[in-house]
Motif scaffolding. Structure first.
Motif, PDB file in Angstrom:
ATOM      1  N   ALA A   1     -16.034  -8.215   6.449  1.00 44.10           N
ATOM      2  CA  ALA A   1     -15.067  -8.623   5.431  1.00 44.10           C
ATOM      3  C   ALA A   1     -14.729  -7.463   4.510  1.00 44.10           C
ATOM      4  O   ALA A   1     -13.565  -7.238   4.173  1.00 44.10           O
ATOM      5  N   LYS A   2     -15.739  -6.705   4.110  1.00 48.96           N
ATOM      6  CA  LYS A   2     -15.488  -5.569   3.216  1.00 48.96           C
ATOM      7  C   LYS A   2     -14.667  -4.495   3.910  1.00 48.96           C
ATOM      8  O   LYS A   2     -13.704  -3.972   3.335  1.00 48.96           O
ATOM      9  N   VAL A   3     -15.017  -4.173   5.141  1.00 48.38           N
ATOM     10  CA  VAL A   3     -14.286  -3.137   5.881  1.00 48.38           C
ATOM     11  C   VAL A   3     -12.825  -3.547   6.074  1.00 48.38           C
ATOM     12  O   VAL A   3     -11.907  -2.763   5.831  1.00 48.38           O
ATOM     13  N   ILE A   4     -12.604  -4.790   6.488  1.00 48.06           N
ATOM     14  CA  ILE A   4     -11.238  -5.265   6.726  1.00 48.06           C
ATOM     15  C   ILE A   4     -10.451  -5.317   5.424  1.00 48.06           C
ATOM     16  O   ILE A   4      -9.295  -4.881   5.366  1.00 48.06           O
ATOM     17  N   SER A   5     -11.065  -5.833   4.359  1.00 50.65           N
ATOM     18  CA  SER A   5     -10.378  -5.922   3.062  1.00 50.65           C
ATOM     19  C   SER A   5     -10.009  -4.543   2.528  1.00 50.65           C
ATOM     20  O   SER A   5      -8.891  -4.331   2.061  1.00 50.65           O
ATOM     21  N   ASP A   6     -10.956  -3.615   2.598  1.00 50.46           N
ATOM     22  CA  ASP A   6     -10.684  -2.260   2.106  1.00 50.46           C
ATOM     23  C   ASP A   6      -9.595  -1.588   2.934  1.00 50.46           C
ATOM     24  O   ASP A   6      -8.707  -0.926   2.385  1.00 50.46           O
ATOM     25  N   ALA A   7      -9.648  -1.757   4.246  1.00 52.32           N
ATOM     26  CA  ALA A   7      -8.631  -1.148   5.112  1.00 52.32           C
ATOM     27  C   ALA A   7      -7.250  -1.713   4.804  1.00 52.32           C
ATOM     28  O   ALA A   7      -6.263  -0.966   4.734  1.00 52.32           O
ATOM     29  N   ARG A   8      -7.173  -3.002   4.593  1.00 49.64           N
ATOM     30  CA  ARG A   8      -5.870  -3.634   4.303  1.00 49.64           C
ATOM     31  C   ARG A   8      -5.304  -3.124   2.981  1.00 49.64           C
ATOM     32  O   ARG A   8      -4.133  -2.785   2.883  1.00 49.64           O
ATOM     33  N   GLU A   9      -6.139  -3.074   1.967  1.00 48.80           N
ATOM     34  CA  GLU A   9      -5.650  -2.618   0.661  1.00 48.80           C
ATOM     35  C   GLU A   9      -5.293  -1.130   0.692  1.00 48.80           C
ATOM     36  O   GLU A   9      -4.304  -0.720   0.091  1.00 48.80           O
ATOM     37  N   ASN A  10      -6.082  -0.326   1.402  1.00 47.78           N
ATOM     38  CA  ASN A  10      -5.766   1.100   1.500  1.00 47.78           C
ATOM     39  C   ASN A  10      -4.483   1.340   2.272  1.00 47.78           C
ATOM     40  O   ASN A  10      -3.704   2.232   1.933  1.00 47.78           O
ATOM     41  N   SER A  11      -4.237   0.543   3.307  1.00 42.08           N
ATOM     42  CA  SER A  11      -2.987   0.707   4.055  1.00 42.08           C
ATOM     43  C   SER A  11      -1.792   0.327   3.199  1.00 42.08           C
ATOM     44  O   SER A  11      -0.716   0.911   3.321  1.00 42.08           O
ATOM     45  N   GLN A  12      -1.969  -0.627   2.314  1.00 49.86           N
ATOM     46  CA  GLN A  12      -0.870  -1.005   1.418  1.00 49.86           C
ATOM     47  C   GLN A  12      -0.559   0.107   0.424  1.00 49.86           C
ATOM     48  O   GLN A  12       0.583   0.275   0.019  1.00 49.86           O
ATOM     49  N   ARG A  13      -1.552   0.870   0.035  1.00 51.79           N
ATOM     50  CA  ARG A  13      -1.296   1.993  -0.868  1.00 51.79           C
ATOM     51  C   ARG A  13      -0.391   3.024  -0.209  1.00 51.79           C
ATOM     52  O   ARG A  13       0.432   3.648  -0.854  1.00 51.79           O
ATOM     53  N   VAL A  14      -0.554   3.197   1.099  1.00 52.41           N
ATOM     54  CA  VAL A  14       0.305   4.131   1.827  1.00 52.41           C
ATOM     55  C   VAL A  14       1.749   3.618   1.815  1.00 52.41           C
ATOM     56  O   VAL A  14       2.685   4.378   1.584  1.00 52.41           O
ATOM     57  N   THR A  15       1.929   2.315   2.050  1.00 47.65           N
ATOM     58  CA  THR A  15       3.291   1.761   2.047  1.00 47.65           C
ATOM     59  C   THR A  15       3.910   1.826   0.659  1.00 47.65           C
ATOM     60  O   THR A  15       5.132   1.877   0.537  1.00 47.65           O
ATOM     61  N   ASP A  16       3.083   1.853  -0.380  1.00 49.48           N
ATOM     62  CA  ASP A  16       3.600   1.982  -1.753  1.00 49.48           C
ATOM     63  C   ASP A  16       4.363   3.287  -1.942  1.00 49.48           C
ATOM     64  O   ASP A  16       5.268   3.362  -2.758  1.00 49.48           O
ATOM     65  N   LEU A  17       3.968   4.296  -1.185  1.00 51.16           N
ATOM     66  CA  LEU A  17       4.640   5.588  -1.307  1.00 51.16           C
ATOM     67  C   LEU A  17       6.105   5.492  -0.869  1.00 51.16           C
ATOM     68  O   LEU A  17       6.953   6.239  -1.328  1.00 51.16           O
ATOM     69  N   PHE A  18       6.379   4.556   0.039  1.00 55.20           N
ATOM     70  CA  PHE A  18       7.724   4.421   0.583  1.00 55.20           C
ATOM     71  C   PHE A  18       8.531   3.305  -0.062  1.00 55.20           C
ATOM     72  O   PHE A  18       9.748   3.392  -0.154  1.00 55.20           O
ATOM     73  N   LYS A  19       7.848   2.249  -0.475  1.00 54.08           N
ATOM     74  CA  LYS A  19       8.553   1.114  -1.059  1.00 54.08           C
ATOM     75  C   LYS A  19       7.676   0.479  -2.128  1.00 54.08           C
ATOM     76  O   LYS A  19       6.558   0.067  -1.858  1.00 54.08           O
ATOM     77  N   TYR A  20       8.206   0.363  -3.293  1.00 49.96           N
ATOM     78  CA  TYR A  20       7.503  -0.305  -4.379  1.00 49.96           C
ATOM     79  C   TYR A  20       8.490  -1.217  -5.080  1.00 49.96           C
ATOM     80  O   TYR A  20       9.677  -1.106  -4.916  1.00 49.96           O
ATOM     81  N   GLY A  21       8.013  -2.137  -5.824  1.00 50.67           N
ATOM     82  CA  GLY A  21       8.890  -3.052  -6.542  1.00 50.67           C
ATOM     83  C   GLY A  21       8.523  -4.468  -6.195  1.00 50.67           C
ATOM     84  O   GLY A  21       7.434  -4.914  -6.524  1.00 50.67           O
ATOM     85  N   ASP A  22       9.399  -5.164  -5.496  1.00 46.23           N
ATOM     86  CA  ASP A  22       9.163  -6.562  -5.157  1.00 46.23           C
ATOM     87  C   ASP A  22       8.229  -6.733  -3.973  1.00 46.23           C
ATOM     88  O   ASP A  22       8.005  -7.844  -3.516  1.00 46.23           O
ATOM     89  N   SER A  23       7.666  -5.661  -3.474  1.00 48.86           N
ATOM     90  CA  SER A  23       6.808  -5.746  -2.295  1.00 48.86           C
ATOM     91  C   SER A  23       5.475  -6.414  -2.602  1.00 48.86           C
ATOM     92  O   SER A  23       4.795  -6.875  -1.708  1.00 48.86           O
ATOM     93  N   GLY A  24       5.069  -6.453  -3.886  1.00 45.67           N
ATOM     94  CA  GLY A  24       3.779  -7.035  -4.238  1.00 45.67           C
ATOM     95  C   GLY A  24       2.617  -6.153  -3.862  1.00 45.67           C
ATOM     96  O   GLY A  24       1.479  -6.595  -3.802  1.00 45.67           O
ATOM     97  N   HIS A  25       2.882  -4.875  -3.621  1.00 50.28           N
ATOM     98  CA  HIS A  25       1.835  -3.967  -3.168  1.00 50.28           C
ATOM     99  C   HIS A  25       1.414  -2.969  -4.239  1.00 50.28           C
ATOM    100  O   HIS A  25       0.792  -1.984  -3.919  1.00 50.28           O
TER     101      HIS A  25
END
Length: 130
Positions: free
Chosen positions: A73-97
């Motif tokens: 659970a920790k590995v999956i949760s951390d990976a998901r949140e870290n991958s969202q940080r990468v997408t933040d570089l490209f799109k932020y705002g209403d994405s909820g990320h």
């Protein structure tokens, strides 16, 4: 295959006893399924403001499997949140990320992994099916 090798390597690094490593791997696999089920339910429900509930529920269910489930659970949760940080570089705002949302997601993840009731995050009106 990568998940299996990762679990095996981490179980050795974490010092899981030779008698318990099969149990650890089984728990990790079951915990992974719990996390996938929570994600699938979240997508199916498509219910406003239910994100934190499903984060907490997936982590809660996985952690109840034992140390292997909590680890998965920790590995999956951390990976998901870290991958969202990468997408933040490209799109932020209403994405909820955003960073604030990511921290709130991680708090819900930890809440569930610690054994606290995930219904704390349950939004009013979410169907009982979930």
């Amino acid at each position: 295959m990568k998940l299996f090798l990762g679990i095996l390597l981490c179980s050795l690094v974490l010092g899981v006893s030779s008698q318990g490593w099969l149990s650890f791997l089984k728990e990790a696999g079951q915990g992974t399924r719990d996390m996938m089920r929570a994600y699938s339910d979240m997508r199916e429900a498509n219910y406003k403001n239910s994100d934190k509930y499903f984060h907490a529920r997936g982590n809660y269910d996985a952690a109840r499997r034992g140390p292997g489930g909590a680890w998965a659970a920790k590995v999956i949760s951390d990976a998901r949140e870290n991958s969202q940080r990468v997408t933040d570089l490209f799109k932020y705002g209403d994405s909820g990320h955003g960073v604030k949302d990511s921290k709130a997601d991680q708090a819900a993840n930890e809440w569930g992994r610690s054994g606290k009731d995930p219904n704390h995050f349950r939004p009013p009106g979410l169907p009982d099916k979930y």
